[in-house]
Design an enzyme around this catalytic site. Structure first.
Site, PDB file in Angstrom:
ATOM      1  N   ARG A 105      -9.032  -6.649   7.884  1.00 50.44           N
ATOM      2  CA  ARG A 105      -8.890  -7.645   8.988  1.00 50.44           C
ATOM      3  C   ARG A 105      -9.618  -8.056  10.046  1.00 50.44           C
ATOM      4  O   ARG A 105      -8.803  -9.035  10.784  1.00 50.44           O
ATOM      5  CB  ARG A 105      -7.410  -6.697   9.868  1.00 50.44           C
ATOM      6  CG  ARG A 105      -6.159  -6.198   8.383  1.00 50.44           C
ATOM      7  CD  ARG A 105      -4.880  -5.990   8.892  1.00 50.44           C
ATOM      8  NE  ARG A 105      -3.651  -6.081   8.431  1.00 50.44           N
ATOM      9  CZ  ARG A 105      -3.002  -5.433   8.305  1.00 50.44           C
ATOM     10  NH1 ARG A 105      -2.969  -3.953   9.209  1.00 50.44           N
ATOM     11  NH2 ARG A 105      -1.923  -5.762   7.192  1.00 50.44           N
ATOM     12  N   LYS A 157      -7.159  -2.530   3.913  1.00 50.71           N
ATOM     13  CA  LYS A 157      -5.464  -3.310   4.321  1.00 50.71           C
ATOM     14  C   LYS A 157      -5.450  -4.565   3.638  1.00 50.71           C
ATOM     15  O   LYS A 157      -6.223  -4.743   2.623  1.00 50.71           O
ATOM     16  CB  LYS A 157      -5.507  -2.963   5.386  1.00 50.71           C
ATOM     17  CG  LYS A 157      -5.193  -1.828   7.130  1.00 50.71           C
ATOM     18  CD  LYS A 157      -4.346  -1.393   7.335  1.00 50.71           C
ATOM     19  CE  LYS A 157      -4.003  -0.321   7.870  1.00 50.71           C
ATOM     20  NZ  LYS A 157      -3.024   0.634   8.103  1.00 50.71           N
ATOM     21  N   SER A 178      -7.749   6.451   4.914  1.00 47.57           N
ATOM     22  CA  SER A 178      -6.666   6.327   4.724  1.00 47.57           C
ATOM     23  C   SER A 178      -5.768   7.441   5.257  1.00 47.57           C
ATOM     24  O   SER A 178      -5.730   7.939   4.537  1.00 47.57           O
ATOM     25  CB  SER A 178      -6.036   5.630   4.167  1.00 47.57           C
ATOM     26  OG  SER A 178      -4.706   5.039   4.294  1.00 47.57           O
ATOM     27  N   ASP A 234      -2.396  -1.131  13.253  1.00 51.05           N
ATOM     28  CA  ASP A 234      -1.219  -2.241  13.138  1.00 51.05           C
ATOM     29  C   ASP A 234      -1.094  -3.598  14.577  1.00 51.05           C
ATOM     30  O   ASP A 234      -0.827  -4.539  13.858  1.00 51.05           O
ATOM     31  CB  ASP A 234       0.002  -1.885  12.347  1.00 51.05           C
ATOM     32  CG  ASP A 234       0.360  -1.208  11.014  1.00 51.05           C
ATOM     33  OD1 ASP A 234      -1.690  -1.722   9.923  1.00 51.05           O
ATOM     34  OD2 ASP A 234       0.834  -0.474  10.399  1.00 51.05           O
ATOM     35  N   ASN A 259     -11.049   1.285   9.389  1.00 52.79           N
ATOM     36  CA  ASN A 259     -10.235   1.520   8.497  1.00 52.79           C
ATOM     37  C   ASN A 259      -8.387  -0.273   7.530  1.00 52.79           C
ATOM     38  O   ASN A 259      -9.000  -0.045   7.063  1.00 52.79           O
ATOM     39  CB  ASN A 259      -9.155   3.062   8.290  1.00 52.79           C
ATOM     40  CG  ASN A 259      -8.380   2.267   9.609  1.00 52.79           C
ATOM     41  OD1 ASN A 259      -8.888   2.152  10.575  1.00 52.79           O
ATOM     42  ND2 ASN A 259      -7.452   2.704   9.942  1.00 52.79           N
ATOM     43  N   GLN A 261      -2.192   7.077   5.003  1.00 46.35           N
ATOM     44  CA  GLN A 261      -1.187   7.160   3.770  1.00 46.35           C
ATOM     45  C   GLN A 261      -1.879   8.077   2.192  1.00 46.35           C
ATOM     46  O   GLN A 261      -0.717   8.877   1.709  1.00 46.35           O
ATOM     47  CB  GLN A 261      -1.214   6.087   2.681  1.00 46.35           C
ATOM     48  CG  GLN A 261      -0.840   4.761   3.578  1.00 46.35           C
ATOM     49  CD  GLN A 261      -0.544   3.529   3.661  1.00 46.35           C
ATOM     50  OE1 GLN A 261      -0.799   3.516   2.361  1.00 46.35           O
ATOM     51  NE2 GLN A 261      -0.347   2.389   4.263  1.00 46.35           N
ATOM     52  N   GLY A 278       0.493  -1.331   0.244  1.00 50.01           N
ATOM     53  CA  GLY A 278      -0.251   0.205   0.465  1.00 50.01           C
ATOM     54  C   GLY A 278       0.768   1.216   0.195  1.00 50.01           C
ATOM     55  O   GLY A 278       0.714   2.627  -0.348  1.00 50.01           O
ATOM     56  N   ARG A 299      -8.729  -2.769  -3.399  1.00 46.15           N
ATOM     57  CA  ARG A 299      -7.814  -1.700  -1.570  1.00 46.15           C
ATOM     58  C   ARG A 299      -8.812   0.109  -2.631  1.00 46.15           C
ATOM     59  O   ARG A 299      -7.618   0.556  -3.874  1.00 46.15           O
ATOM     60  CB  ARG A 299      -6.529  -1.954  -1.579  1.00 46.15           C
ATOM     61  CG  ARG A 299      -6.554  -3.218  -1.055  1.00 46.15           C
ATOM     62  CD  ARG A 299      -4.817  -3.850  -0.696  1.00 46.15           C
ATOM     63  NE  ARG A 299      -4.906  -2.789   0.780  1.00 46.15           N
ATOM     64  CZ  ARG A 299      -3.561  -2.637   0.791  1.00 46.15           C
ATOM     65  NH1 ARG A 299      -2.325  -3.126   1.029  1.00 46.15           N
ATOM     66  NH2 ARG A 299      -3.035  -1.881   2.226  1.00 46.15           N
TER      67      ARG A 299
END
Length: 402
Positions: A348, A344, A174, A317, A340, A176, A100, A128
């Protein structure tokens, strides 16, 4: 790239009373440093760099874009000859696997290149979401589209530069997307002002991005995570950079000590790190573990564990790791505010629900988390990892007891 067996068999084994672990370099910092080194003009040297699927995908893509990266795996060193911008338009799509950070950080960077670039990944990557980032690139003067109309990779980014200016992005999906634009912001003519719509998730990752920008000579301002601003007229400097130990990787060894009652000392992990996952130590302390900072290392000793309620938004995480530790606590553990994590490497939350129940736990699933009700006895089982390294590492901790 190193290959592994299709399955590992894990059996409980009494560990030593004290284990010392030298952590690999942080994946998050390694990929940020690689991108900033590419944006600089000159040679940067990254020491204690992480060599993993995600970082190796980044290295491969940078080389394909004309940024020379020399890798010394044994020495954990990466030398990057930055050109400021991509100098090559690859004739083939850039393959990012399921990395990612690689595909998201590279997307704005590719907009400064001489031509068109297609970025793609594996089957999960093509599920994703990346639409918010593509919209952000368009807001700052670029051309970026998803090729299949799904809002997911593969994506096409056209070169020619980014003008910058004001960009609004939804914050709940996200961090990111924000980091990707911030990393390339110094090359934007007008600089960059990111306006956060809603509540920003995973704020420590923004702190990490801002801190490494500063190390590379780029000033950025943070107005309470509502606005993030990089003024124009800057450019990253080529530097020598030592990558911190990975706090996410530390969580597995800390968890193993927690569930076995032994002591582990992990580092380097400085007390003032921006890595949010270092906060996992405090969660384990709330569950009954003892810990202390010893220089640049964290020492933790397992104790009698009790269930907790944990908001893991700032360290999502570690959710899988905490879920496994919860199997061995007295009373239920509730993990919330991690919606969120459904986008991933795998969903999850759903994956944890499925695999924890294989062992015999009772699990309640929520849109943003789950609750684990532990049992006294568990059943050994084959665990599906969903091509997600955090599933593999977390459930390896369960193997120390089941």
């Amino acid at each position: 790239m190193k290959s592994f067996p299709a399955a590992f068999r894990l059996e409980p084994k009494a560990p030593p009373n004290l284990v010392e672990i030298s952590l690999p370099g942080s994946k998050s910092y390694t990929n940020r440093a690689l991108l900033l080194a590419a944006l600089a003009d000159g040679e940067s040297t990254l020491t204690n760099a992480l060599f993993s699927d995600d970082t190796e995908r980044m290295v491969e893509c940078l080389n394909a874009l004309g940024i020379r990266v020399e890798a010394d795996r044994a020495g954990k060193v990466l030398k990057v000859r930055g050109q400021g911008v991509p100098t090559v338009s690859p004739s083939e799509p850039l393959y990012c696997g399921n990395a990612g950070t690689a595909i998201r950080f590279l997307a704005p960077f590719c907009a400064f290149g001489p031509g068109e670039v297609i970025l793609t990944g594996n089957e999960r990557m093509r599920q994703r979401p990346i639409r918010d980032l593509l919209d952000g690139i368009r807001q700052v003067g670029g051309e970026a589209v998803d090729l299949e109309g799904t809002g997911c990779p593969p994506i096409r980014v056209k070169g020619g530069g980014l003008s910058g200016g004001l960009c609004r992005i939804e914050g709940s999906r996200s961090s990111q997307y924000f980091s990707a634009l911030l990393l390339s912001a110094a090359r934007m003519e007008q600089g960059l002002t990111l306006a956060v719509e809603g509540e920003l998730v995973s704020k420590p990752y923004i702190d990490m991005t801002l801190s490494i920008l500063e190390r590379f000579g780029v000033y950025a301002a943070n107005s309470e995570y509502r606005r993030l601003h990089v003024p124009p007229g800057q450019e990253p400097k080529a530097i020598d950079y030592e990558v911190e130990g990975d706090a996410s990787a530390a969580s597995y060894f800390l968890a193993a000590a927690a569930v076995t009652g032994k002591t582990v000392r992990v580092g380097p992990l400085p007390e003032d790190t921006c890595q949010g996952d270092r906060g996992f130590v405090r969660v384990l302390a709330e569950m009954g573990c003892g810990w202390r900072q010893v220089g640049d290392r964290v020492e933790l000793t397992g104790g009698t564990l009790r269930g907790v309620e944990a908001d893991l938004n700032a360290m999502s995480d570690t959710a899988q790791t905490l879920a496994v530790v919860a199997l061995f606590a007295e009373g239920p553990t509730t993990i919330r505010n991690i919606a969120n994590t459904r986008i991933k490497e795998t969903d999850r939350i759903a994956a944890l629900h499925q695999e924890l129940e294989k062992l015999g736990a009772v699990v309640e699933e929520f849109p943003d988390g789950l609750r684990i009700h532990p049992k006294k006895v568990y059943t050994p089982a084959g665990i599906e990892t969903y091509d997600d390294h955090r599933m593999a590492m977390s459930f390896a901790v369960a193997g120390s007891r089941i």
